[in-house]
Design an enzyme around this catalytic site. Structure first.
Site, PDB file in Angstrom:
ATOM      1  N   LYS A  41      41.470  39.233 119.178  1.00  0.00           N
ATOM      2  CA  LYS A  41      41.171  40.462 118.427  1.00  0.00           C
ATOM      3  C   LYS A  41      40.396  41.461 119.266  1.00  0.00           C
ATOM      4  CE  LYS A  41      41.424  38.203 114.009  1.00  0.00           C
ATOM      5  NZ  LYS A  41      40.751  37.833 112.762  1.00  0.00           N
TER       6      LYS A  41
ATOM      7  N   ARG B 175      45.843  41.110 118.121  1.00  0.00           N
ATOM      8  CA  ARG B 175      46.146  41.627 116.783  1.00  0.00           C
ATOM      9  C   ARG B 175      45.917  43.143 116.686  1.00  0.00           C
ATOM     10  NH1 ARG B 175      45.764  37.369 112.951  1.00  0.00           N
ATOM     11  NH2 ARG B 175      46.449  35.459 113.942  1.00  0.00           N
TER      12      ARG B 175
ATOM     13  N   ARG C  59      51.885  42.006 107.066  1.00  0.00           N
ATOM     14  CA  ARG C  59      50.729  42.773 107.546  1.00  0.00           C
ATOM     15  C   ARG C  59      51.243  43.796 108.560  1.00  0.00           C
ATOM     16  NH1 ARG C  59      46.650  38.735 109.920  1.00  0.00           N
ATOM     17  NH2 ARG C  59      46.061  38.316 107.777  1.00  0.00           N
TER      18      ARG C  59
ATOM     19  N   CYS D 104      46.164  33.266  99.172  1.00  0.00           N
ATOM     20  CA  CYS D 104      45.808  32.618 100.432  1.00  0.00           C
ATOM     21  C   CYS D 104      45.886  31.099 100.306  1.00  0.00           C
ATOM     22  CB  CYS D 104      44.401  33.027 100.872  1.00  0.00           C
ATOM     23  SG  CYS D 104      43.963  32.179 102.411  1.00  0.00           S
TER      24      CYS D 104
ATOM     25  N   LYS E 294      44.826  33.276 118.324  1.00  0.00           N
ATOM     26  CA  LYS E 294      44.739  34.706 117.999  1.00  0.00           C
ATOM     27  C   LYS E 294      43.693  35.388 118.876  1.00  0.00           C
ATOM     28  CE  LYS E 294      43.608  34.126 113.606  1.00  0.00           C
ATOM     29  NZ  LYS E 294      42.996  34.215 112.256  1.00  0.00           N
TER      30      LYS E 294
ATOM     31  N   CYS F  58      37.112  38.563 101.013  1.00  0.00           N
ATOM     32  CA  CYS F  58      38.473  38.360 101.515  1.00  0.00           C
ATOM     33  C   CYS F  58      39.412  38.183 100.324  1.00  0.00           C
ATOM     34  CB  CYS F  58      38.517  37.132 102.413  1.00  0.00           C
ATOM     35  SG  CYS F  58      38.332  35.616 101.469  1.00  0.00           S
TER      36      CYS F  58
ATOM     37  N   CYS G 273      36.778  30.542 102.121  1.00  0.00           N
ATOM     38  CA  CYS G 273      36.732  29.352 102.977  1.00  0.00           C
ATOM     39  C   CYS G 273      35.955  29.747 104.241  1.00  0.00           C
ATOM     40  CB  CYS G 273      38.158  28.878 103.299  1.00  0.00           C
ATOM     41  SG  CYS G 273      38.949  29.768 104.654  1.00  0.00           S
TER      42      CYS G 273
ATOM     43  N   CYS H 128      37.354  35.702 106.943  1.00  0.00           N
ATOM     44  CA  CYS H 128      38.149  36.936 106.913  1.00  0.00           C
ATOM     45  C   CYS H 128      37.383  38.131 106.330  1.00  0.00           C
ATOM     46  CB  CYS H 128      39.430  36.707 106.135  1.00  0.00           C
ATOM     47  SG  CYS H 128      40.406  35.355 106.796  1.00  0.00           S
TER      48      CYS H 128
HETATM   49 FE1  SRM Z   1      41.985  36.147 108.193  1.00  0.00          FE
HETATM   50  C1  SRM Z   1      43.840  33.342 108.192  1.00  0.00           C
HETATM   51  C2  SRM Z   1      43.520  37.190 105.405  1.00  0.00           C
HETATM   52  C3  SRM Z   1      40.633  39.200 108.657  1.00  0.00           C
HETATM   53  C4  SRM Z   1      39.728  34.812 110.425  1.00  0.00           C
HETATM   54  N1  SRM Z   1      43.473  35.399 107.048  1.00  0.00           N
HETATM   55  C5  SRM Z   1      44.136  34.232 107.235  1.00  0.00           C
HETATM   56  C6  SRM Z   1      45.318  34.078 106.264  1.00  0.00           C
HETATM   57  C7  SRM Z   1      46.525  34.656 106.926  1.00  0.00           C
HETATM   58  C8  SRM Z   1      45.578  32.662 105.733  1.00  0.00           C
HETATM   59  C9  SRM Z   1      46.587  31.823 106.472  1.00  0.00           C
HETATM   60  O1  SRM Z   1      46.416  31.553 107.683  1.00  0.00           O
HETATM   61  O2  SRM Z   1      47.544  31.410 105.845  1.00  0.00           O
HETATM   62  C10 SRM Z   1      44.789  34.992 105.121  1.00  0.00           C
HETATM   63  C11 SRM Z   1      45.856  35.606 104.222  1.00  0.00           C
HETATM   64  C12 SRM Z   1      45.313  35.870 102.846  1.00  0.00           C
HETATM   65  C13 SRM Z   1      46.192  36.725 102.022  1.00  0.00           C
HETATM   66  O3  SRM Z   1      46.771  36.201 101.050  1.00  0.00           O
HETATM   67  O4  SRM Z   1      46.305  37.914 102.292  1.00  0.00           O
HETATM   68  C14 SRM Z   1      43.883  35.930 105.887  1.00  0.00           C
HETATM   69  N2  SRM Z   1      42.168  37.891 107.288  1.00  0.00           N
HETATM   70  C15 SRM Z   1      42.778  38.107 106.087  1.00  0.00           C
HETATM   71  C16 SRM Z   1      42.506  39.502 105.560  1.00  0.00           C
HETATM   72  C17 SRM Z   1      43.674  40.100 104.800  1.00  0.00           C
HETATM   73  C18 SRM Z   1      41.233  39.463 104.695  1.00  0.00           C
HETATM   74  C19 SRM Z   1      40.944  40.686 103.892  1.00  0.00           C
HETATM   75  O5  SRM Z   1      40.499  40.471 102.764  1.00  0.00           O
HETATM   76  O6  SRM Z   1      41.089  41.817 104.335  1.00  0.00           O
HETATM   77  C20 SRM Z   1      42.163  40.202 106.897  1.00  0.00           C
HETATM   78  C21 SRM Z   1      43.384  40.729 107.582  1.00  0.00           C
HETATM   79  C22 SRM Z   1      43.031  41.396 108.858  1.00  0.00           C
HETATM   80  C23 SRM Z   1      44.171  42.096 109.531  1.00  0.00           C
HETATM   81  O7  SRM Z   1      44.609  43.117 108.994  1.00  0.00           O
HETATM   82  O8  SRM Z   1      44.574  41.650 110.604  1.00  0.00           O
HETATM   83  C24 SRM Z   1      41.613  39.029 107.706  1.00  0.00           C
HETATM   84  N3  SRM Z   1      40.515  36.884 109.412  1.00  0.00           N
HETATM   85  C25 SRM Z   1      40.022  38.152 109.336  1.00  0.00           C
HETATM   86  C26 SRM Z   1      38.760  38.238 110.033  1.00  0.00           C
HETATM   87  C27 SRM Z   1      37.865  39.458 110.106  1.00  0.00           C
HETATM   88  C28 SRM Z   1      38.089  40.299 111.331  1.00  0.00           C
HETATM   89  O9  SRM Z   1      38.968  40.005 112.153  1.00  0.00           O
HETATM   90  O10 SRM Z   1      37.358  41.267 111.470  1.00  0.00           O
HETATM   91  C29 SRM Z   1      38.501  36.956 110.520  1.00  0.00           C
HETATM   92  C30 SRM Z   1      37.206  36.514 111.263  1.00  0.00           C
HETATM   93  C31 SRM Z   1      37.127  36.997 112.653  1.00  0.00           C
HETATM   94  C32 SRM Z   1      37.689  35.977 113.611  1.00  0.00           C
HETATM   95  O11 SRM Z   1      38.897  35.947 113.791  1.00  0.00           O
HETATM   96  O12 SRM Z   1      36.898  35.175 114.114  1.00  0.00           O
HETATM   97  C33 SRM Z   1      39.620  36.118 110.133  1.00  0.00           C
HETATM   98  N4  SRM Z   1      41.860  34.364 109.198  1.00  0.00           N
HETATM   99  C34 SRM Z   1      40.833  33.993 110.017  1.00  0.00           C
HETATM  100  C35 SRM Z   1      41.039  32.612 110.420  1.00  0.00           C
HETATM  101  C36 SRM Z   1      40.128  31.781 111.358  1.00  0.00           C
HETATM  102  C37 SRM Z   1      40.454  31.967 112.796  1.00  0.00           C
HETATM  103  C38 SRM Z   1      39.709  31.012 113.697  1.00  0.00           C
HETATM  104  O13 SRM Z   1      39.095  31.491 114.657  1.00  0.00           O
HETATM  105  O14 SRM Z   1      39.727  29.799 113.443  1.00  0.00           O
HETATM  106  C39 SRM Z   1      42.218  32.174 109.780  1.00  0.00           C
HETATM  107  C40 SRM Z   1      42.876  30.791 109.877  1.00  0.00           C
HETATM  108  C41 SRM Z   1      43.547  30.542 111.185  1.00  0.00           C
HETATM  109  O15 SRM Z   1      43.779  31.435 111.983  1.00  0.00           O
HETATM  110  O16 SRM Z   1      43.861  29.371 111.411  1.00  0.00           O
HETATM  111  C42 SRM Z   1      42.693  33.300 109.011  1.00  0.00           C
HETATM  112 FE1  SF4 Z   2      41.896  32.879 102.994  1.00  0.00          FE
HETATM  113 FE2  SF4 Z   2      39.724  31.767 103.963  1.00  0.00          FE
HETATM  114 FE3  SF4 Z   2      40.624  34.035 105.000  1.00  0.00          FE
HETATM  115 FE4  SF4 Z   2      39.556  34.067 102.623  1.00  0.00          FE
HETATM  116  S1  SF4 Z   2      38.484  33.502 104.502  1.00  0.00           S
HETATM  117  S2  SF4 Z   2      41.503  35.071 103.179  1.00  0.00           S
HETATM  118  S3  SF4 Z   2      40.165  32.126 101.795  1.00  0.00           S
HETATM  119  S4  SF4 Z   2      41.652  32.105 105.087  1.00  0.00           S
END
Ligand code: SRM
Ligand code: SF4
Length: 577
Positions: free
Chosen positions: A219, A155, A85, A443, A217, A437, A482, A486
């Site tokens: 943001k 981030r 990323r 993922c 994390k 997402c 899930c 995201c």
């Molecule tokens: Fe996310 C984890 C993809 C935005 C909350 N996110 C992941 C992972 C890295 C899975 C992992 O931990 O192994 C996913 C990788 C999937 C893949 O194969 O690419 C993933 N997140 C994404 C992306 C690519 C989704 C998308 O379709 O665009 C976004 C990348 C953003 C970036 O460029 O930095 C993405 N993730 C978000 C958002 C939305 C936002 O920030 O506006 C959220 C919700 C906002 C928040 O953080 O509350 C988000 N991602 C999570 C979480 C839950 C965090 C938590 O508070 O518990 C995880 C899991 C974790 O961190 O344990 C996670």
């Molecule tokens: Fe993966 Fe869940 Fe984030 Fe979708 S919402 S990219 S399934 S961690």
């Protein structure tokens, strides 16, 4: 020097620390033994702590879940690779940079795609170990990096994609970049490990993040009203730009947003951010640092599920947190200035900015840039990059803006756009307001499909709207594989979160501007059930809505869904009347 209270306002420190705290502490400022792992050709993956440490450098270890069982049957190791990323504050990238990342995606990754994310950057999926160092070195040559795009750090910093009001945008964007730089880890680990940088004698020091980095994390987003296209309420820290006559004067500061939850654990919940008040623009970095360090010192380092700023705020109390921030920064928040959000989506098609330049926003379904049959969009964007003199802007809704096109070049760009099928006039408003997402196959946390499920299901939603004469309307519709959120389902009018393959939780009643969390309506239901529920609710909406009333607002007014008012207290309250 800022003043800090030395003790936490509660007894959090009496709990045993989580294992992530040990690994950060023992990592030698995020180095671990990544260098050794990179040289190990026996496995495609990273061992022990390095599996987590590579995240701080913007990479996740993955494997293709579609191929897992097949490879297991053939007694092969999963096809281990990394996802990268990039760090791209405000989402701006030059055509030259684009061409190089386009080439890398095509020639060096397993999937050949560039994936635009919900946080205004791009990801490569499927990078094999021998390509990892060359990839970072390429980014470095391009003036890019992937530092702190994952892990317990601040981030990628978002900024509203607003090419129209160019002066205000330019100022807000500068702040997004400065915040990103200011809060970046200062360790030389990235340079040493991936860029073969020189080892310096001076010890590493992390003045803002501290030697064990943040509890979780973090943001940050900068938003320019009236467009809430970055979903500011999903962020730990939000800066709402306040301007006068097109010039930026300061920001309203929002703290403690976040969207994830864990099924079955009611101590976790999505939360919109709390308004702390107004600050002058010159104080942005001081305030950002004070908020980050308060969360650094007070955040929960024992239980990662309750470690984000939103939980710290609820645990210690909003006033206590805010007073500590003021004391650390030496700045008092002034009363927030009035502002209004009127929308969230991107402005598609051509618009002319006040600087007389043209800007074209392209709809990229799911942010996936690849050559599809009959729609070679990846080639098309690369062809535009070869002649475009302005820049590209990635939006937080996974779309792409070709920005800064002079009048004289508009026709040429337009002809390429048409040639490569980049602008499809038939794309409905509903499709533009839908987002998913990544989920399967890359993922590891996905429980259900999201990106691959979205296109077809949106056609169903389009059909339902048409059936009730609402084909010119749209519903903010989002799917995640899930409950991590995201694709920001927890700020949608209709949000689905994956439960198992083919089954989702259905959340209803968010608003169109991203300021209300939707409520669980039905749990663990099939796609057929979701379709039927939406059909019946859209029918009621068409029959009983007030003039121009949005779907989410209608569900709340008509009492079909109780609004979530204070998620910490009522997100899990009685769901449906
Ligand atoms: Fe996310 C984890 C993809 C935005 C909350 N996110 C992941 C992972 C890295 C899975 C992992 O931990 O192994 C996913 C990788 C999937 C893949 O194969 O690419 C993933 N997140 C994404 C992306 C690519 C989704 C998308 O379709 O665009 C976004 C990348 C953003 C970036 O460029 O930095 C993405 N993730 C978000 C958002 C939305 C936002 O920030 O506006 C959220 C919700 C906002 C928040 O953080 O509350 C988000 N991602 C999570 C979480 C839950 C965090 C938590 O508070 O518990 C995880 C899991 C974790 O961190 O344990 C996670
Ligand atoms: Fe993966 Fe869940 Fe984030 Fe979708 S919402 S990219 S399934 S961690």
């Amino acid at each position: 020097m800022s003043k800090t209270t030395n003790t936490k306002p509660d007894n959090q420190e009496q709990q045993p620390l989580s294992d992530n705290e040990r690994l950060k502490r023992e990592s030698n400022f995020l180095r671990g033994t990544i260098v050794e792992d990179l040289k190990d050709g026996l496995t495609g993956g990273f061992t022990s702590d390095n599996f987590q440490l590579i995240r701080f450098h913007g990479m996740y270890q993955q494997d293709d879940r579609d191929l897992r069982s097949e490879r297991t049957e053939e007694k092969l190791e999963p096809l281990i690779n990394v996802m990268l990323r990039c760090r791209l504050p405000g989402g701006i990238i030059s055509p030259e940079q684009w061409l190089s990342i386009d080439r890398f995606a095509s020639e060096e990754t397993l999937y050949g795609s560039i994936r635009l994310t919900t946080r205004q950057t791009f990801q490569f999926h499927g990078v094999l170990k021998p390509k990892i160092k060359p990839m970072h070195q390429l980014l470095n040559r391009l003036g890019l990096d992937s530092i702190a795009t994952a892990g317990d750090v601040n981030r990628n910093v978002l900024c509203t994609s607003n090419p129209v009001e160019s002066e205000l945008h330019a100022q807000a964007y500068e702040w997004a970049k400065k915040i990103s730089e200011h809060l970046l880890p200062k360790t030389r680990a990235y340079a040493e490990v991936f860029l073969d940088g020189e080892k310096l004698d001076a010890p590493d020091h992390e003045p803002v993040l501290g030697s064990t980095y943040l509890p979780r994390k973090f943001k940050t987003a900068v938003v320019i009203p009236p467009q809430n296209d970055v979903d500011v309420h999903a962020n730990d820290l939000g800066f709402v730009a306040v301007g006068k006559n097109g010039k930026l004067t300061g920001f309203n500061v929002l703290v403690g947003g976040g969207l994830a939850m864990t099924y079955g654990d009611k101590s976790t919940y999505p939360r919109t951010a709390t308004e702390f008040g107004y600050i002058d623009a010159k104080n942005v970095l001081k305030i950002a640092e004070a908020i980050v360090t308060t969360q650094r010192d007070w955040g929960n380092r024992s239980n990662r599920r309750n470690a984000k700023t939103k939980y710290t705020l609820e645990r210690v109390g909003i006033d206590v947190f805010k007073t500590e921030v003021e004391s650390r920064a030496g700045i008092k928040f002034k009363p927030a200035k009035p502002y209004e959000f009127t929308g969230r989506g991107d402005r598609f098609g051509w618009v002319k900015g006040i600087d007389d330049q043209w800007h074209l926003t392209l709809f990229i379904e799911n942010g996936r840039i690849l050559d599809f049959p009959g729609r070679p969009i990846k080639t098309g964007i690369a062809e535009i990059a070869k002649i475009h003199k302005g820049d590209f802007r990635l939006t937080a809704n996974q779309n792409l803006i070709i920005a800064g096109v002079p009048e004289a070049e508009k026709t040429l760009i337009d002809s390429l756009v048409k040639k490569y099928g980049l602008l499809d006039e038939s794309v409905s408003e509903q499709r533009k307001d839908s987002m998913a997402c990544v989920a399967f196959p890359t993922c590891p946390l996905a429980m259900a499909e999201a990106e691959r499920f979205l296109p077809e299901f949106v056609s169903d939603v389009e059909g339902i709207l048409k059936k009730y004469g609402l084909e010119n309307e749209s519903i903010i519709f989002r799917v995640t594989g899930c409950p991590n959120g995201c694709g920001r389902s927890m700020l949608a009018e209709v949000g689905l979160t994956g439960k198992a393959v083919g089954r989702y939780n259905l959340y209803l009643g968010g608003d169109r501007i991203g300021t209300r969390i939707p409520r669980l309506y039905k749990e663990n239901i099939t796609v057929e059930e979701i379709r039927n529920i939406l059909d019946s609710l859209v029918q009621s909406w068409s029959a009983k809505r007030l003039k121009n009333e949005d779907f989410g607002d209608f569900l709340i007014r008509s009492g079909i869904v109780h609004p979530v008012k204070d998620p910490a207290k009522d997100f899990y309250a009685e769901t449906v009347i």
